[in-house]
Design a protein around this motif. Structure first.
Motif, short mmCIF file in Angstrom:
data_model
loop_
_atom_site.label_atom_id
_atom_site.label_comp_id
_atom_site.label_asym_id
_atom_site.label_seq_id
_atom_site.Cartn_x
_atom_site.Cartn_y
_atom_site.Cartn_z
N PRO A 1 -17.26 -57.39 9.31
CA PRO A 1 -17.84 -58.40 8.10
C PRO A 1 -18.46 -57.61 7.02
O PRO A 1 -19.35 -56.33 7.38
N PRO A 2 -18.36 -57.93 5.80
CA PRO A 2 -18.94 -57.29 4.69
C PRO A 2 -20.57 -57.28 4.85
O PRO A 2 -20.93 -58.43 5.03
N GLN A 3 -21.16 -56.28 4.67
CA GLN A 3 -22.86 -56.35 4.89
C GLN A 3 -23.18 -55.24 3.79
O GLN A 3 -23.15 -54.12 4.15
N THR A 4 -23.77 -55.85 2.56
CA THR A 4 -24.20 -54.88 1.85
C THR A 4 -25.64 -54.52 1.92
O THR A 4 -26.21 -53.56 1.58
N ASN A 5 -26.45 -55.68 2.55
CA ASN A 5 -27.79 -55.49 2.68
C ASN A 5 -28.43 -55.16 1.20
O ASN A 5 -29.23 -54.07 1.04
N GLU A 6 -28.40 -55.98 0.33
CA GLU A 6 -28.97 -55.80 -1.14
C GLU A 6 -30.44 -55.60 -1.09
O GLU A 6 -31.14 -56.65 -0.89
N VAL A 7 -30.97 -54.30 -1.47
CA VAL A 7 -32.50 -54.32 -1.53
C VAL A 7 -32.75 -54.81 -2.87
O VAL A 7 -33.87 -55.23 -2.88
N GLY A 8 -31.90 -55.21 -3.84
CA GLY A 8 -32.42 -55.91 -4.89
C GLY A 8 -33.10 -57.34 -4.77
O GLY A 8 -34.08 -57.79 -5.46
N GLY B 1 -45.88 -52.37 -6.67
CA GLY B 1 -45.58 -51.69 -5.48
C GLY B 1 -45.97 -50.40 -5.77
O GLY B 1 -46.43 -49.70 -6.74
N PRO B 2 -45.75 -49.42 -4.50
CA PRO B 2 -45.94 -48.03 -4.42
C PRO B 2 -45.44 -47.22 -5.67
O PRO B 2 -44.07 -47.17 -5.72
N PRO B 3 -46.17 -46.37 -6.44
CA PRO B 3 -45.74 -45.67 -7.64
C PRO B 3 -44.88 -44.64 -6.93
O PRO B 3 -43.69 -44.25 -7.67
N ASP B 4 -44.94 -44.11 -5.73
CA ASP B 4 -44.03 -42.99 -5.37
C ASP B 4 -42.88 -43.40 -4.43
O ASP B 4 -42.30 -42.60 -3.76
N SER B 5 -42.33 -44.84 -4.67
CA SER B 5 -41.43 -45.52 -3.55
C SER B 5 -40.05 -44.66 -4.25
O SER B 5 -39.82 -44.64 -5.34
N PRO B 6 -39.02 -44.65 -3.24
CA PRO B 6 -37.81 -43.91 -3.66
C PRO B 6 -36.93 -45.23 -3.79
O PRO B 6 -35.93 -44.82 -4.26
N VAL B 7 -37.57 -46.13 -3.91
CA VAL B 7 -36.82 -47.31 -4.15
C VAL B 7 -37.28 -48.10 -5.29
O VAL B 7 -38.53 -48.84 -5.17
N VAL B 8 -36.73 -48.03 -6.51
CA VAL B 8 -37.19 -48.71 -7.67
C VAL B 8 -36.19 -49.93 -8.08
O VAL B 8 -35.13 -49.46 -8.51
N LEU B 9 -36.76 -50.97 -8.13
CA LEU B 9 -35.98 -52.29 -8.50
C LEU B 9 -36.35 -52.29 -10.22
O LEU B 9 -37.04 -53.11 -10.59
N ALA B 10 -35.51 -51.55 -10.85
CA ALA B 10 -35.68 -51.56 -12.39
C ALA B 10 -35.29 -53.00 -13.02
O ALA B 10 -34.40 -53.52 -12.35
N ASP B 11 -35.84 -53.07 -14.10
CA ASP B 11 -35.44 -54.36 -14.80
C ASP B 11 -35.36 -55.55 -13.96
O ASP B 11 -34.62 -56.23 -14.13
N ALA B 12 -36.63 -55.74 -13.16
CA ALA B 12 -36.89 -56.71 -12.16
C ALA B 12 -36.70 -57.99 -12.92
O ALA B 12 -36.17 -59.13 -12.19
N TRP B 13 -37.15 -58.14 -13.87
CA TRP B 13 -37.08 -59.48 -14.73
C TRP B 13 -36.85 -59.75 -16.05
O TRP B 13 -36.92 -58.79 -16.82
N VAL C 1 -26.36 -48.12 -5.66
CA VAL C 1 -25.92 -46.92 -4.82
C VAL C 1 -27.46 -46.05 -4.79
O VAL C 1 -27.67 -45.86 -3.51
N GLN C 2 -28.20 -45.86 -5.79
CA GLN C 2 -29.55 -45.30 -5.72
C GLN C 2 -30.56 -46.06 -5.06
O GLN C 2 -31.22 -45.61 -4.18
N ARG C 3 -30.59 -47.26 -5.24
CA ARG C 3 -31.43 -48.41 -4.32
C ARG C 3 -31.29 -47.95 -2.93
O ARG C 3 -31.82 -48.04 -1.91
N LEU C 4 -29.90 -48.10 -2.60
CA LEU C 4 -29.39 -48.16 -1.22
C LEU C 4 -29.88 -46.92 -0.83
O LEU C 4 -30.35 -46.67 0.54
N ASN C 5 -29.69 -45.66 -1.44
CA ASN C 5 -29.96 -44.50 -0.75
C ASN C 5 -31.57 -44.39 -0.33
O ASN C 5 -32.05 -43.68 0.58
N GLY C 6 -32.40 -44.78 -1.66
CA GLY C 6 -33.93 -44.84 -1.35
C GLY C 6 -34.10 -45.53 -0.04
O GLY C 6 -35.25 -45.08 0.66
N ALA C 7 -33.80 -46.98 -0.07
CA ALA C 7 -33.88 -47.73 1.18
C ALA C 7 -33.53 -47.00 2.57
O ALA C 7 -34.09 -47.14 3.51
#
Length: 379
Positions: free
Chosen positions: A133-140, A192-204, A254-260
């Protein structure tokens, strides 16, 4: 290798195959709307290949009449992306930005010959992949979870934010159980943490909700999820599966997933191989903590009978909620509003009324608040 001849389908495809062609074209249009011109172009050509009895028809043999939620088209895309990520389709890799290739939307058919050749050359691999089954686990989508958590903490008005016990239904690899370790940004807003490897840019899109900019950090003390087919993000096969289902021309995803995945290597977030109703039977509210059940775009995959059991468990938890042991149900799910299909964040704290807090794209970014007269706010 194709070892057996199949009847030509160039004239009038049979009903199951015609259904598959229609599903591929529908998914291609969806990919275009969601900003993946590479995926859209490949699936439009794959639909033609199905009708012509080409390698793509061989690949999906046995799945021709699968219902829409099975997402056979996305499974095929994922299988071929896995070949690219594994180094098994170098000619196609030259067109895939996820591995450093280049795709020109002005020449959308350029990758097709290499895609078709990859399917034909690796047919057993592709056919096996179609069973997944497709599973992307969208961290966004964690953008919505964090919004709902901040709203609930504001409603509770405790002297300090309550520790959060987070439970997720349909967790896939459990990456969104790590949401408190992600960073959201939008214009001058950040959370959120400034040093996080996951940055949800343009969130709003526009200003974030009033309760979010000054919200204190969330402290998650328990992380648990369930999924009928969980993925281990720490394993090579699990990481490949997750990466394969991210559209290859959407580099921010791709970058968000790699960070997660990097965070998952550090922080345990167990996902049990269980259905949603069975998982919820063991969930209880606890004194001094905010117990949360959250899910995102998974409701459509749960059989109606099981979902009725889920609703019963959620009602039990809501009834047991108290000011010192509150329960929060958050959902980011599609809903038809008028003639539109919209993706809405809803929240219910204890036995209070369900609130619609925000709307977002299916991948969670960007989100936006709703105008006071928005019909989505009506009961």
């Amino acid at each position: 290798m194709i070892t057996t001849a199949r009847p030509s389908r160039t004239e009038t495809p049979g009903m199951p195959l015609a259904h598959a062609v229609a599903m591929f074209r529908h998914q291609a249009d969806s990919c275009a709307e969601l900003g993946s011109p590479l995926s859209a172009a490949l699936l439009h050509r794959a639909a033609e290949d199905l009708a012509a009895g080409g390698p793509c028809a061989e690949a999906i043999a046995g799945h021709e009449d699968a219902p829409g939620p099975d997402a056979v088209a996305l499974r095929l895309l994922g299988a071929v992306h896995a070949l690219v990520l594994s180094g098994l389709a170098p000619d196609l890799a030259a067109h895939y930005p996820s591995v450093g290739g280049h795709f020109d939307p002005a020449a959308p058919d350029a990758p097709w010959p290499a895609f078709r050749a990859a399917v034909a050359a690796h047919l057993p691999f592709v056919r096996e992949w179609l069973t997944r089954p497709p599973q992307t686990n969208e961290v966004g989508r964690a953008n919505l979870l964090l919004t709902g958590l901040a709203w609930a903490q504001r409603q509770l008005a405790a002297a300090s934010p309550l520790p959060v016990r987070l439970h997720e239904l349909g967790s896939s690899a459990g990456l969104n159980l790590l949401a408190d370790r992600f960073r959201c940004t939008s214009g001058s807003f950040s959370y959120g943490p400034p040093d996080s490897p996951v940055v949800l840019a343009d969130a709003w899109q526009g200003a974030p909700p009033a309760w979010l900019p000054d919200a204190p950090p969330q402290r998650v003390t328990e992380r648990r999820g369930c999924d009928p087919t969980p993925i281990d993000p720490r394993s090579a096969d699990g990481a490949l599966a997750l990466r394969s289902y991210v559209w290859a021309d959407q580099l921010p995803r791709v970058q968000r997933l790699n960070g997660a995945l990097a965070l998952a290597a550090e922080t345990p977030a167990p996902v049990e191989r269980l259905g949603a109703a069975a998982f919820l039977r063991d969930v209880r509210a606890a004194e001094g903590t905010l117990t949360v059940v959250w899910h995102s775009i998974m409701r459509q995959y749960v059989p109606a009978g099981e979902w009725r059991s889920v609703e019963g468990e959620l009602a039990r938890l809501a009834a047991a909620s108290s000011p010192t042991a509150p329960f929060l149900h958050l959902a980011f799910e599609p809903r038809r509003v008028g003639t539109a299909h919209r993706f809405l964040l809803t929240a219910r704290l204890g036995t209070g009324p369900q609130q619609t807090l925000a709307e977002a794209k299916p991948h969670g970014l960007p989100a936006r608040t709703l105008a006071q007269d928005d019909p989505a706010l009506l009961p």
